[in-house]
Write an enzyme that holds these catalytic residues in place. Structure first.
Site, PDB file in Angstrom:
ATOM      1  N   GLU A 160      15.220  38.816 -78.964  1.00  0.00           N
ATOM      2  CA  GLU A 160      15.607  40.209 -78.677  1.00  0.00           C
ATOM      3  C   GLU A 160      14.576  40.818 -77.722  1.00  0.00           C
ATOM      4  O   GLU A 160      13.373  40.775 -77.981  1.00  0.00           O
ATOM      5  CB  GLU A 160      15.655  41.032 -79.963  1.00  0.00           C
ATOM      6  CG  GLU A 160      16.103  42.452 -79.698  1.00  0.00           C
ATOM      7  CD  GLU A 160      16.165  43.315 -80.951  1.00  0.00           C
ATOM      8  OE1 GLU A 160      17.188  43.995 -81.137  1.00  0.00           O
ATOM      9  OE2 GLU A 160      15.195  43.313 -81.738  1.00  0.00           O
ATOM     10  N   CYS A 162      19.984  48.876 -80.912  1.00  0.00           N
ATOM     11  CA  CYS A 162      20.120  47.552 -81.518  1.00  0.00           C
ATOM     12  C   CYS A 162      21.474  46.929 -81.206  1.00  0.00           C
ATOM     13  O   CYS A 162      21.645  45.726 -81.355  1.00  0.00           O
ATOM     14  CB  CYS A 162      19.901  47.641 -83.016  1.00  0.00           C
ATOM     15  SG  CYS A 162      20.917  48.915 -83.751  1.00  0.00           S
ATOM     16  N   LYS A 168       9.632  58.444 -93.278  1.00  0.00           N
ATOM     17  CA  LYS A 168       8.550  58.228 -92.310  1.00  0.00           C
ATOM     18  C   LYS A 168       9.178  57.890 -90.977  1.00  0.00           C
ATOM     19  O   LYS A 168       9.701  56.797 -90.760  1.00  0.00           O
ATOM     20  CB  LYS A 168       7.594  57.101 -92.719  1.00  0.00           C
ATOM     21  CG  LYS A 168       6.333  57.152 -91.823  1.00  0.00           C
ATOM     22  CD  LYS A 168       5.553  55.884 -91.770  1.00  0.00           C
ATOM     23  CE  LYS A 168       6.055  54.863 -90.783  1.00  0.00           C
ATOM     24  NZ  LYS A 168       5.946  55.234 -89.341  1.00  0.00           N
ATOM     25  N   GLU A 219      18.695  47.293 -91.324  1.00  0.00           N
ATOM     26  CA  GLU A 219      19.406  47.020 -90.077  1.00  0.00           C
ATOM     27  C   GLU A 219      18.341  46.611 -89.081  1.00  0.00           C
ATOM     28  O   GLU A 219      17.477  47.397 -88.711  1.00  0.00           O
ATOM     29  CB  GLU A 219      20.143  48.279 -89.639  1.00  0.00           C
ATOM     30  CG  GLU A 219      21.170  47.986 -88.590  1.00  0.00           C
ATOM     31  CD  GLU A 219      20.952  48.852 -87.393  1.00  0.00           C
ATOM     32  OE1 GLU A 219      20.840  50.070 -87.539  1.00  0.00           O
ATOM     33  OE2 GLU A 219      20.851  48.276 -86.298  1.00  0.00           O
TER      34      GLU A 219
HETATM   35  O1  6OD Z   1      25.762  54.843 -84.594  1.00  0.00           O
HETATM   36  C1  6OD Z   1      25.284  54.694 -85.696  1.00  0.00           C
HETATM   37  O2  6OD Z   1      25.673  55.287 -86.662  1.00  0.00           O
HETATM   38  C2  6OD Z   1      24.168  53.763 -85.859  1.00  0.00           C
HETATM   39  N1  6OD Z   1      23.816  53.513 -87.116  1.00  0.00           N
HETATM   40  C3  6OD Z   1      23.570  53.227 -84.795  1.00  0.00           C
HETATM   41  C4  6OD Z   1      22.475  52.343 -84.872  1.00  0.00           C
HETATM   42  C5  6OD Z   1      21.865  51.902 -83.771  1.00  0.00           C
HETATM   43  C6  6OD Z   1      20.692  51.066 -83.821  1.00  0.00           C
HETATM   44  O3  6OD Z   1      19.890  50.976 -82.890  1.00  0.00           O
END
Ligand code: 6OD
Length: 469
Positions: free
Chosen positions: A368, A276, A168, A242
């Site tokens: 944040e 992030c 999704k 994450e």
């Molecule tokens: O660069 C990546 O593989 C990754 N997982 C980036 C994540 C960013 C989050 O906003």
């Protein structure tokens, strides 16, 4: 109208909802919204495909990942266009980062899975070894900031480990997922292995709670992560999250100043700060503090503003600019809405902003913001810098700028974050663990860690006959 992709077929069902282009604020597409029946259909399709997909040798699934990578290359321009329409990202970033990283994800996880050894232990006539099996049906809830990159980051390892998936995407960014659905069909991926449904958080909730879903991977806010955790707690589903960040950057007086300033411009303002991993708290050693602030402010004014994903998110970021002022901050750059005098004035832009003068306990420095904004404060000693960086409820990423190799290792090893970059930012080897501590998430993805999450081991132990010889 964007349609769901279920069991290898486009499915038109549910109400339609609009998607806005963040550059102009205009509606660019209508999208089917998943209702309970659609969610159920998608999960059933994934479950029906699960047994045959799991039974394929890993080398064959790796072959499918390579075919998907080729399919993405064939539709590169369509993906770039879809991603830009939904997010307002710059063309250059989309062509060099977002879509190429998606291709790299499919290729990298094909290699990693094919090379993965199983564990085996032999001790005093007892042989133990493990076999890993997929979890079953994985729900992948994908955010709007790096939609294609993060969708493939979840899909590739989940699929190659033998799971089928219901994706999704965010309600703001369904476009690149719709192109991926076409790619899955074009390369002939078995129906039901990848299913894509659209909708708001309510559809995501139906999906993660569905009893046919075995595990959830989610990237997004900490609040949504904890709501998902509660929603799946009764069924004890594995989750990989994450979540948010309030990432610190440390700039030592022995750094290469030009490099540190340019690196900070990237780490604070890339994607309009909507990554992030972006730096929102910067600590600079006192002898170079004034000079660094001056340079950063000048560079911030030169950075092209990028749109926030929605009017709501723009208003949230602007509310933090107002909060900073009310908490007594000094604005070194930005702090408002840019005026272009063209079609972009109806979009969701905010100015890249540099702020100083707030206490560590201010809401601005603790929460944040997820916009192009960075607070800068001075520090005196290395120990103080480490305490400041670690003084957060989050623990995703940190950056460290120094010319002293010993200091780089010493400080990096004391920073309480899942990722520490030294004299760089967002440089990623896809085989390394990725994820955060505390409110920044649970579990790690990347390389073997992803394959560990998307599969589980059975340990087989055999007592061998003792030899008389
Ligand atoms: O660069 C990546 O593989 C990754 N997982 C980036 C994540 C960013 C989050 O906003």
């Amino acid at each position: 109208m964007l349609t769901h992709f279920i069991g290898g077929e486009p499915v038109v069902a549910g109400k339609a909802f609009p998607v806005h282009n963040p550059v102009t604020g205009t509606v660019i597409r209508q999208v089917c919204e998943a209702d309970p029946e659609i969610v159920d259909r998608a999960v059933r399709a994934a479950r029906e495909a699960a047994r045959d997909w799991a039974a394929l040798p890993v080398a064959e699934r790796a072959g499918w990942m390579r075919r998907l990578a080729e399919g993405v290359e064939d539709r590169f321009d369509a993906l770039v266009a879809a991603e830009i329409a939904d997010t307002g990202k710059p063309l250059d970033q989309t062509r060099t980062l977002d879509i190429p990283r998606g291709i790299a994800n499919f290729r990298a996880f094909a290699e990693i899975a094919a090379q993965r050894p199983d564990d085996a232990f032999h001790l005093s006539g007892v042989l133990s070894y493990t076999v890993r099996r997929p979890l079953g049906v994985v729900a992948a809830i994908v955010p709007w900031n790096l939609p294609f990159l993060l969708m493939t980051w979840k899909l590739a390892p989940a699929l190659v480990a033998g799971n089928t998936v219901v994706v999704k995407p965010s309600e703001h960014t369904p476009g690149s997922a719709a192109v991926l659905a076409e790619i899955c069909a074009a390369v002939g991926l078995p129906p039901g292995v990848v299913n894509i449904i659209y909708g708001y958080g309510s559809a995501g909730r139906l999906l993660v709670e569905h009893p046919g879903v075995d595990a959830v991977t989610f990237t997004g806010s900490t609040g949504t992560g904890s709501a998902i955790m509660r929603a799946v707690a009764d069924r004890v589903k594995p989750v990989s999250f994450e979540l948010g960040g309030k990432n610190a950057g440390l700039v030592f007086e022995d750094c290469d100043l030009d490099r540190a300033v340019e690196g900070t411009v990237k780490s604070a303002f890339t994607n309009g700060g909507q990554v992030c991993l972006c730096t929102e708290r910067l600590y600079v050693q006192r002898p170079i503090f004034e000079d660094f602030c001056d340079r950063l402010a000048v560079r911030a004014l030169e950075v092209a503003p990028q749109p926030m994903i929605s009017a709501g998110h723009r208003d949230k970021v602007l509310s933090y600019y107002a909060l900073a002022r009310s908490e007594g901050a000094k604005m070194l750059a930005g702090g408002g809405i840019p005026i272009f005098g063209d079609h972009r004035d109806s979009g969701y832009f905010v100015e890249p902003t540099v702020v100083t003068g707030l206490s560590e306990w201010s809401r601005f420095n603790r929460e944040e913001i997820f916009g192009p904004v960075c607070h800068v404060a001075p520090f005196d000693t290395e120990a103080e810098a480490i305490d400041l960086a670690n003084g957060s409820e989050y623990g995703l990423a940190a950056t460290l700028w120094t010319g002293n190799l010993d200091r780089a290792h010493r400080v990096a090893q004391q920073l309480e974050a899942g990722l520490v970059w030294v004299n760089t930012w967002f440089l990623r080897d896809l085989r390394t663990p990725f994820g955060g501590m505390r409110l920044s998430g649970i579990g790690r993805e990347g390389g073997m860690q992803s394959l560990d999450f998307y599969s589980e081991p059975t340990t087989i132990t055999i007592k061998l006959e003792q030899s008389d010889a």
